[in-house]
Every structure is written in structure tokens, then in C-alpha cells.
Scaffold this motif. Structure first.
Motif, PDB file in Angstrom:
ATOM      1  N   GLN A  96     -22.228 -24.050 -22.116  1.00 19.17           N
ATOM      2  CA  GLN A  96     -21.882 -22.372 -22.808  1.00 19.17           C
ATOM      3  C   GLN A  96     -21.087 -22.635 -23.944  1.00 19.17           C
ATOM      4  N   TYR A  97     -20.032 -23.459 -24.429  1.00 22.90           N
ATOM      5  CA  TYR A  97     -20.209 -23.916 -26.191  1.00 22.90           C
ATOM      6  C   TYR A  97     -21.021 -23.656 -26.652  1.00 22.90           C
ATOM      7  N   LEU A  98     -22.380 -24.437 -26.324  1.00 19.06           N
ATOM      8  CA  LEU A  98     -23.490 -24.596 -26.447  1.00 19.06           C
ATOM      9  C   LEU A  98     -23.855 -23.254 -27.052  1.00 19.06           C
ATOM     10  N   PHE A  99     -24.429 -22.461 -26.237  1.00 17.02           N
ATOM     11  CA  PHE A  99     -24.628 -20.892 -26.322  1.00 17.02           C
ATOM     12  C   PHE A  99     -23.890 -20.010 -27.310  1.00 17.02           C
ATOM     13  N   PHE A 100     -21.961 -20.030 -26.849  1.00 19.52           N
ATOM     14  CA  PHE A 100     -21.528 -19.572 -27.881  1.00 19.52           C
ATOM     15  C   PHE A 100     -21.634 -19.963 -29.321  1.00 19.52           C
ATOM     16  N   SER A 101     -21.852 -21.423 -29.743  1.00 20.52           N
ATOM     17  CA  SER A 101     -21.601 -22.069 -30.901  1.00 20.52           C
ATOM     18  C   SER A 101     -23.180 -21.460 -31.397  1.00 20.52           C
ATOM     19  N   LEU A 102     -24.652 -21.440 -30.531  1.00 20.47           N
ATOM     20  CA  LEU A 102     -25.722 -20.843 -31.467  1.00 20.47           C
ATOM     21  C   LEU A 102     -25.307 -19.228 -31.195  1.00 20.47           C
ATOM     22  N   GLY A 103     -25.073 -18.788 -31.321  1.00 17.81           N
ATOM     23  CA  GLY A 103     -24.594 -16.960 -30.715  1.00 17.81           C
ATOM     24  C   GLY A 103     -24.277 -17.001 -32.242  1.00 17.81           C
ATOM     25  N   LEU A 104     -22.660 -17.727 -32.645  1.00 13.96           N
ATOM     26  CA  LEU A 104     -21.740 -17.389 -33.956  1.00 13.96           C
ATOM     27  C   LEU A 104     -23.149 -18.105 -35.212  1.00 13.96           C
ATOM     28  N   MET A 105     -23.326 -18.852 -35.062  1.00 15.60           N
ATOM     29  CA  MET A 105     -24.388 -19.833 -35.597  1.00 15.60           C
ATOM     30  C   MET A 105     -25.731 -19.145 -36.350  1.00 15.60           C
ATOM     31  N   PHE A 106     -26.148 -17.779 -35.581  1.00 10.29           N
ATOM     32  CA  PHE A 106     -27.322 -16.709 -35.944  1.00 10.29           C
ATOM     33  C   PHE A 106     -26.468 -15.729 -36.175  1.00 10.29           C
ATOM     34  N   LEU A 107     -25.600 -15.140 -35.699  1.00  9.79           N
ATOM     35  CA  LEU A 107     -24.775 -14.272 -36.640  1.00  9.79           C
ATOM     36  C   LEU A 107     -24.306 -14.467 -37.646  1.00  9.79           C
ATOM     37  N   PHE A 108     -23.482 -15.794 -38.184  1.00 12.16           N
ATOM     38  CA  PHE A 108     -23.444 -15.721 -39.313  1.00 12.16           C
ATOM     39  C   PHE A 108     -24.194 -16.123 -40.626  1.00 12.16           C
ATOM     40  N   ASN A 109     -25.479 -16.751 -39.826  1.00 12.24           N
ATOM     41  CA  ASN A 109     -26.629 -17.069 -40.929  1.00 12.24           C
ATOM     42  C   ASN A 109     -27.017 -15.480 -41.332  1.00 12.24           C
ATOM     43  N   LEU A 214     -17.297 -37.935 -28.056  1.00  7.83           N
ATOM     44  CA  LEU A 214     -18.609 -37.849 -27.953  1.00  7.83           C
ATOM     45  C   LEU A 214     -19.279 -36.161 -28.006  1.00  7.83           C
ATOM     46  N   SER A 215     -18.364 -35.885 -27.391  1.00  2.00           N
ATOM     47  CA  SER A 215     -18.654 -33.829 -26.979  1.00  2.00           C
ATOM     48  C   SER A 215     -18.728 -33.386 -28.396  1.00  2.00           C
ATOM     49  N   THR A 216     -18.071 -33.358 -29.232  1.00  2.00           N
ATOM     50  CA  THR A 216     -18.476 -32.557 -30.370  1.00  2.00           C
ATOM     51  C   THR A 216     -19.180 -33.109 -31.417  1.00  2.00           C
ATOM     52  N   ILE A 217     -20.298 -33.868 -30.252  1.00  2.69           N
ATOM     53  CA  ILE A 217     -21.103 -34.477 -31.855  1.00  2.69           C
ATOM     54  C   ILE A 217     -22.511 -34.497 -30.268  1.00  2.69           C
ATOM     55  N   LEU A 218     -22.202 -34.555 -29.418  1.00  5.56           N
ATOM     56  CA  LEU A 218     -23.572 -33.796 -28.484  1.00  5.56           C
ATOM     57  C   LEU A 218     -23.605 -32.802 -29.071  1.00  5.56           C
ATOM     58  N   LEU A 219     -23.005 -31.804 -29.194  1.00  3.15           N
ATOM     59  CA  LEU A 219     -22.625 -30.462 -28.905  1.00  3.15           C
ATOM     60  C   LEU A 219     -22.979 -29.605 -30.440  1.00  3.15           C
ATOM     61  N   HIS A 220     -22.659 -30.494 -31.679  1.00  2.45           N
ATOM     62  CA  HIS A 220     -23.650 -30.389 -32.750  1.00  2.45           C
ATOM     63  C   HIS A 220     -24.611 -30.998 -33.046  1.00  2.45           C
ATOM     64  N   ASP A 248     -31.508 -16.329 -29.773  1.00  5.76           N
ATOM     65  CA  ASP A 248     -30.879 -16.355 -30.559  1.00  5.76           C
ATOM     66  C   ASP A 248     -30.313 -14.686 -29.977  1.00  5.76           C
ATOM     67  N   LEU A 249     -31.063 -14.013 -29.968  1.00  8.12           N
ATOM     68  CA  LEU A 249     -29.959 -13.156 -29.358  1.00  8.12           C
ATOM     69  C   LEU A 249     -29.687 -12.896 -28.304  1.00  8.12           C
ATOM     70  N   ALA A 250     -29.707 -14.074 -26.821  1.00  6.48           N
ATOM     71  CA  ALA A 250     -29.452 -14.256 -26.130  1.00  6.48           C
ATOM     72  C   ALA A 250     -27.891 -14.870 -25.984  1.00  6.48           C
ATOM     73  N   ALA A 251     -28.229 -15.526 -26.942  1.00  3.08           N
ATOM     74  CA  ALA A 251     -27.241 -16.474 -27.270  1.00  3.08           C
ATOM     75  C   ALA A 251     -25.528 -15.613 -28.131  1.00  3.08           C
ATOM     76  N   VAL A 252     -26.247 -14.522 -29.040  1.00  4.44           N
ATOM     77  CA  VAL A 252     -25.738 -13.650 -29.190  1.00  4.44           C
ATOM     78  C   VAL A 252     -24.430 -12.576 -28.617  1.00  4.44           C
ATOM     79  N   ALA A 253     -25.865 -12.593 -27.593  1.00  4.16           N
ATOM     80  CA  ALA A 253     -25.053 -11.686 -26.503  1.00  4.16           C
ATOM     81  C   ALA A 253     -23.845 -12.458 -25.474  1.00  4.16           C
ATOM     82  N   TYR A 254     -24.258 -13.736 -25.413  1.00  4.25           N
ATOM     83  CA  TYR A 254     -23.876 -14.679 -24.444  1.00  4.25           C
ATOM     84  C   TYR A 254     -22.613 -14.644 -25.055  1.00  4.25           C
ATOM     85  N   SER A 255     -22.484 -15.321 -26.245  1.00  4.42           N
ATOM     86  CA  SER A 255     -21.378 -15.926 -27.501  1.00  4.42           C
ATOM     87  C   SER A 255     -19.816 -14.195 -27.158  1.00  4.42           C
TER      88      SER A 255
END
Length: 305
Positions: A96-109, A214-220, A248-255
Motif C-alpha cells: 500500500q505504501y509502495l503504491f502511495f509513494s509511486l503516486g506521489l513520485m509521479f505527480l511531483f515528478n 529494513l522497511s524503509t530500505i525495501l520501500l525505497h 503510474d495513473l493507478a498509483a496516483v489515483a490510489y495515493s
């Protein structure tokens, strides 16, 4: 008044540690490169020499120096405050946090790319994209090693663990914002500023809640792989680029949904910081010099690369 002095000194040491890390990573590799080029030209020309040298400087010199400076801060390891006991992060939550992070990364990119385009128009010539220049010279194995393995380990150690040990005693909100802001500034280029700050908030929040590096390393690592390595793998497969775009679009919506659903993102400091304390955190030589160095690097990238 004494507490304000302690905060100023702690943030000065924190900023100074970050500044030294930044400068060592940027400029120190020139020395071993010059030695190799002058005395060992064949070794210098080997494809792995640059990566090994740069990463060795980061892990063996820059990171220890930064941590040693941060440890001199009065607040270092001074009973960091937690609202509750660390929580465990299961695999479902990590996804869940991975999709959230991907959505944020796409938007702010998009924001960072827009700013880079604006500077290109002002400059009258294309401004450099430091991210593409950095990874385009790597082989696939080298790109994976640097972006998916080494970068997450080194950056999470510095920006999550050691920053928390330095400023965690001032509260969750202070730590999360400090970690994300320093993570952003360390990237030193306009394109990465917005999304580095956004995902830095998520990584810092997770570390605060779980206490698990470890959790943040794996997510990163997962974010870097999907956002950095997969697009280059997909160049030869046009259909996969479409799939990545849909992801990317799905991740943005999910975020967006996730941010509303998880109200626990609201963090507070046990004791609200005063204006004097905030000034002490921001207006000190270490933090100001580190911010200036980051902006100078970003300006250099825009103007001269």
C-alpha cells in the motif's frame, strides 16, 4: 532561552554534517580519479572503476564523517519521542505504501519537470536532466546496483536513522519534515526536489511509526526500481511503456484515496514549537550553508550542464 540555544546548536551540527556529506560526495572522488588516471590508466578506464570509487567515497568517508558530526549535536540520541510503541509493517501495508509513494513520485515528478522546462525557457536552451545523465551511462547491472541496492541503504541510514537520532527528541512532526527537507536538498537538482520531498515524507513517517530501517530500505528500493530501472528496461518494448503509464495513473489515483483513508498521517509534536525554536532550526550556519550549497548545485545544473 537555553533550549533555543540547544536546538540551534543541534540543527547547526545536523546541517554541517549534511553539508560535509554533500561536498565529499560531489568533490572528493576527483582525487582518486586523478591518481588512477595519472598512474593506473588501464584501471581508470575499466567500466566499474567510477562506480566503485564513488560508492566507496560515500560509504567509507562521507557517511562516517556526517554521522560523526551529527553525534556532536546536544540532541543526538536524547530520548527520541514516540507517541506509541513501534508498529509492525506487514507485506500488505508495504505494498500500500509502495503504491502511495509511486503516486506521489509521479505527480511531483511532473512538478519538477515543469520547473525544469520553465528554467529552460528562461535560459533559452534545454536545462540538463541530471537524473537521465547520471543513469544513462550505466549498464543495467550497474544501474540496479546503484539505484536499487546502494542508494536505498546509504540514504535510509543517513536520512531516516541518524536524522531521527539527532532530532527525534523534538517530536514526530519535526523529525518527518526535517528528514524530508534534508533528503530533498541532498539531491541538488530542480527535477528531483519536489518528489524527493514528497516520498521523503512517507519514508520518514514509516520509520517513525515502525522503527524499522529494513522497511524503509525495501520501500525505497522498490520505488527506485519501478520509477528508475523499469522505464529504461521498457525502451525496447513499447507495450511495456503503456503498462508503466497505466501503473503510474493507478498509483496516483490510489495515493489520493490512501491519503484520505489513512488519517493517521497527521503527526503532532507533544509540545508545539515556538517561533524562536523554529527560527533556531532554520536560521543557523549549518542548515543555511547546506541549503545554499544545494541551491548552488541546482543552479549550476540548470545553467552549465
Amino acid at each position: 532561552m537555553e533550549e533555543v540555544k540547544q536546538i540551534r546548536k543541534s540543527y547547526h551540527r545536523l546541517g554541517l554534517g549534511m553539508l560535509l556529506y554533500f561536498l565529499i560526495c560531489q568533490f572528493f572522488p576527483v582525487i582518486p580519479f586523478w591518481i588512477l588516471q595519472a598512474f593506473f590508466p588501464k584501471l581508470y578506464q575499466m567500466p566499474w572503476t567510477e562506480i566503485v570509487t564513488v560508492e566507496a567515497v560515500q560509504f567509507l568517508i562521507a557517511l562516517p564523517v556526517a554521522v560523526c558530526v551529527m553525534k556532536t549535536a546536544p540532541s543526538f540520541a536524547k530520548n527520541p519521542q514516540r507517541e506509541q510503541k513501534p508498529q509492525r509493517l506487514n507485506i500488505v501495508s508495504l505494498i500500500q505504501y509502495l503504491f502511495f509513494s509511486l503516486g506521489l513520485m509521479f505527480l511531483f515528478n511532473l512538478v519538477g519537470t515543469g520547473l525544469n522546462t520553465l528554467f529552460s525557457l528562461i535560459k533559452g536552451a534545454p536545462a540538463a536532466n541530471l537524473v537521465e545523465q547520471s543513469v544513462s551511462s550505466y549498464s543495467l547491472v550497474q544501474m540496479f546496483l546503484v539505484t536499487v541496492v546502494l542508494a536505498p541503504v546509504g540514504e535510509e541510514l543517513l536520512f531516516r536513522k541518524f536524522v531521527y537520532q539527532t532530532v527525534g527528541c523534538y517530536g514526530a512532526k519535526t523529525y518527518v519534515l526535517t528528514s524530508a527537507a534534508l533528503f530533498m536538498l541532498m539531491h541538488g537538482n530542480v527535477i528531483q526536489y519536489p518528489y524527493a520531498f514528497a516520498v521523503g515524507l512517507v519514508f520518514a513517517w514509516i520509520y517513525y511509526k515502525t522503527g524499522s530501517l529494513l522497511s524503509t530500505i525495501l520501500l525505497h528500493a522498490a520505488v527506485n526500481f519501478i520509477g528508475g530501472v523499469l522505464p529504461f528496461l521498457s525502451v525496447d518494448y513499447p507495450g511495456s511503456l503503456l503498462l508503466l503509464s497505466l501503473l503510474d495513473l493507478a498509483a496516483v489515483a490510489y495515493s489520493a484515496v490512501f491519503a484520505v483513508w489513512r488519517r493517521r498521517f497527521r503527526l503532532k509534536n507533544p509540545t508545539p514549537l515556538s517561533a524562536q525554536q523554529l527560527d533556531a532550526m532554520l536560521l543557523n550556519p549549518g542548515m543555511m550553508l547546506f541549503t545554499l550549497a544545494s541551491f548552488l548545485m541546482a543552479g549550476y545544473v540548470i545553467l552549465y550542464l
